[in-house]
Motif scaffolding. Structure first.
Motif, PDB file in Angstrom:
ATOM      1  N   GLU A   1       0.799  -1.223   0.000  1.00 32.92           N
ATOM      2  CA  GLU A   1       0.000   0.000   0.000  1.00 32.92           C
ATOM      3  C   GLU A   1       0.836   1.280   0.000  1.00 32.92           C
ATOM      4  OE1 GLU A   1      -2.648  -0.136   3.297  1.00 32.92           O
ATOM      5  OE2 GLU A   1      -3.584  -2.033   2.702  1.00 32.92           O
ATOM      6  N   LEU A   2       2.011   1.231   0.596  1.00 38.01           N
ATOM      7  CA  LEU A   2       2.821   2.441   0.748  1.00 38.01           C
ATOM      8  C   LEU A   2       4.095   2.330  -0.084  1.00 38.01           C
ATOM      9  CD1 LEU A   2       2.505   2.932   4.619  1.00 38.01           C
ATOM     10  CD2 LEU A   2       1.245   4.145   2.840  1.00 38.01           C
ATOM     11  N   PRO A   3       4.504   3.416  -0.726  1.00 33.03           N
ATOM     12  CA  PRO A   3       5.717   3.379  -1.555  1.00 33.03           C
ATOM     13  C   PRO A   3       6.981   3.260  -0.707  1.00 33.03           C
ATOM     14  CG  PRO A   3       4.921   5.631  -1.362  1.00 33.03           C
ATOM     15  CD  PRO A   3       3.877   4.757  -0.734  1.00 33.03           C
ATOM     16  N   ASN A   4       7.999   2.664  -1.302  1.00 37.35           N
ATOM     17  CA  ASN A   4       9.338   2.616  -0.700  1.00 37.35           C
ATOM     18  C   ASN A   4       9.418   1.790   0.582  1.00 37.35           C
ATOM     19  OD1 ASN A   4       9.876   4.378  -2.794  1.00 37.35           O
ATOM     20  ND2 ASN A   4      10.038   6.179  -1.493  1.00 37.35           N
ATOM     21  N   ILE A   5       8.456   0.893   0.784  1.00 36.11           N
ATOM     22  CA  ILE A   5       8.507   0.009   1.945  1.00 36.11           C
ATOM     23  C   ILE A   5       8.797  -1.410   1.486  1.00 36.11           C
ATOM     24  CG2 ILE A   5       7.108  -1.135   3.709  1.00 36.11           C
ATOM     25  CD1 ILE A   5       5.816   1.424   4.389  1.00 36.11           C
TER      26      ILE A   5
END
Length: 285
Positions: free
Chosen positions: A83-87
């Motif tokens: 759901e979240l970028p760069n994770i």
């Protein structure tokens, strides 16, 4: 006694200006968040941290480490990564502890700087802006907890102060807090052999890097950990602290700080793009 010419002066540590302008923060950062059985609070903690990181850094990553959890911590991490970028997520097959998880994060980090934050929210996201603002002002940005007396039981507060004062005496420093989860340069961390796996691993890193001539700035922030029950002063706890201190002194005393090379930091991809855009604008003008 250690040579503290570059990092020991309280004035030099605290006099650096803290900018409120996020665009002034140079470099990229890897945020390492290990967690063990934190399904209740983990998602809120990660989302709050991610908001603060994106406000200060265009080039960043968040490395979530599931440290052998028996609950849904790993599942929540995997979902957040979609759901979240760069994770991205790392799963430890068994619990290896904070120190070992930190070292794994150092090995995996892709950015210039690294900071570990615990998945239980012990360092609230609201306390991160002054730390992030100071990134780039020194090799080490070391936060210290300003409300330590109110968030810890009297016994844990006493133990913490004794630990800090003993390390300062042993190593000739004036550091306010050794376990405040500093921001470090990844290239410096990778040159260290970190042997401590318990709570002393941050003290080992700090003292070794300062012995190598690295610079440090300290930033006061509020902590959120609420601990009112403690066995820290029981005989077993005191024996454990004594062992940790003895091992830490042994590690630091035999460490040769000359092995650490403090070269100029490489530019991140976003910084390179900024420079190229600047050159292009100048040429067109």
């Amino acid at each position: 006694m250690l040579d503290r010419t570059t990092a020991s002066s309280p004035t030099s540590r605290q006099s650096r200006p803290i900018s409120d302008n996020a665009s002034a923060v140079a470099g990229s950062i890897s945020i390492v968040i290990p967690a063990l059985n934190e399904e209740v609070v983990l998602e809120g903690v990660v989302r709050d941290i991610e908001k603060q990181v994106t406000a200060f850094f265009r080039d960043y990553e968040i490395i979530l480490i599931n440290d052998g959890s028996a609950d849904k911590t790993g599942e929540i991490m995997d979902r957040l990564a979609t759901e979240l970028p760069n994770i991205r997520v790392l799963h430890n097959p068994r619990n290896i502890g904070l120190g070992a998880s930190y070292k794994r994060g150092v090995e995996e980090a892709r950015c210039t700087y690294l900071m570990m934050l615990c998945g239980d929210g012990g360092m609230p996201a609201a306390s991160l802006p002054p730390i992030f603002s100071a990134v780039g002002s020194a090799d080490i940005v070391a936060p210290y907890v300003t409300n330590l007396r109110t968030i810890k039981s009297p016994m844990r507060y006493f133990t913490s102060r004794v630990y800090t004062n003993l390390l300062n005496i042993l190593f000739g420093q004036k550091i306010k807090y050794y376990n405040g989860l500093p921001v470090h340069r990844v290239d410096l961390l990778r040159q260290l052999r970190i042997n401590s796996t318990g709570f002393a691993f941050q003290g080992e890193i700090l003292t070794k890097l300062l012995r190598s001539g690295c610079s440090m700035t300290e930033v006061g922030v509020a902590g959120a950990e609420m601990t009112r029950n403690s066995s820290a002063l029981r005989l077993k706890g005191l024996i454990n602290i004594a062992k940790v201190l003895a091992l830490l002194v042994w590690e630091v005393r035999r460490f040769d700080g000359r092995q650490i090379k403090r070269e100029a930091l490489p530019r991140s991809a976003s910084e390179e793009n900024d420079m190229l855009e600047g050159h292009t604008a100048t040429a067109q003008a």
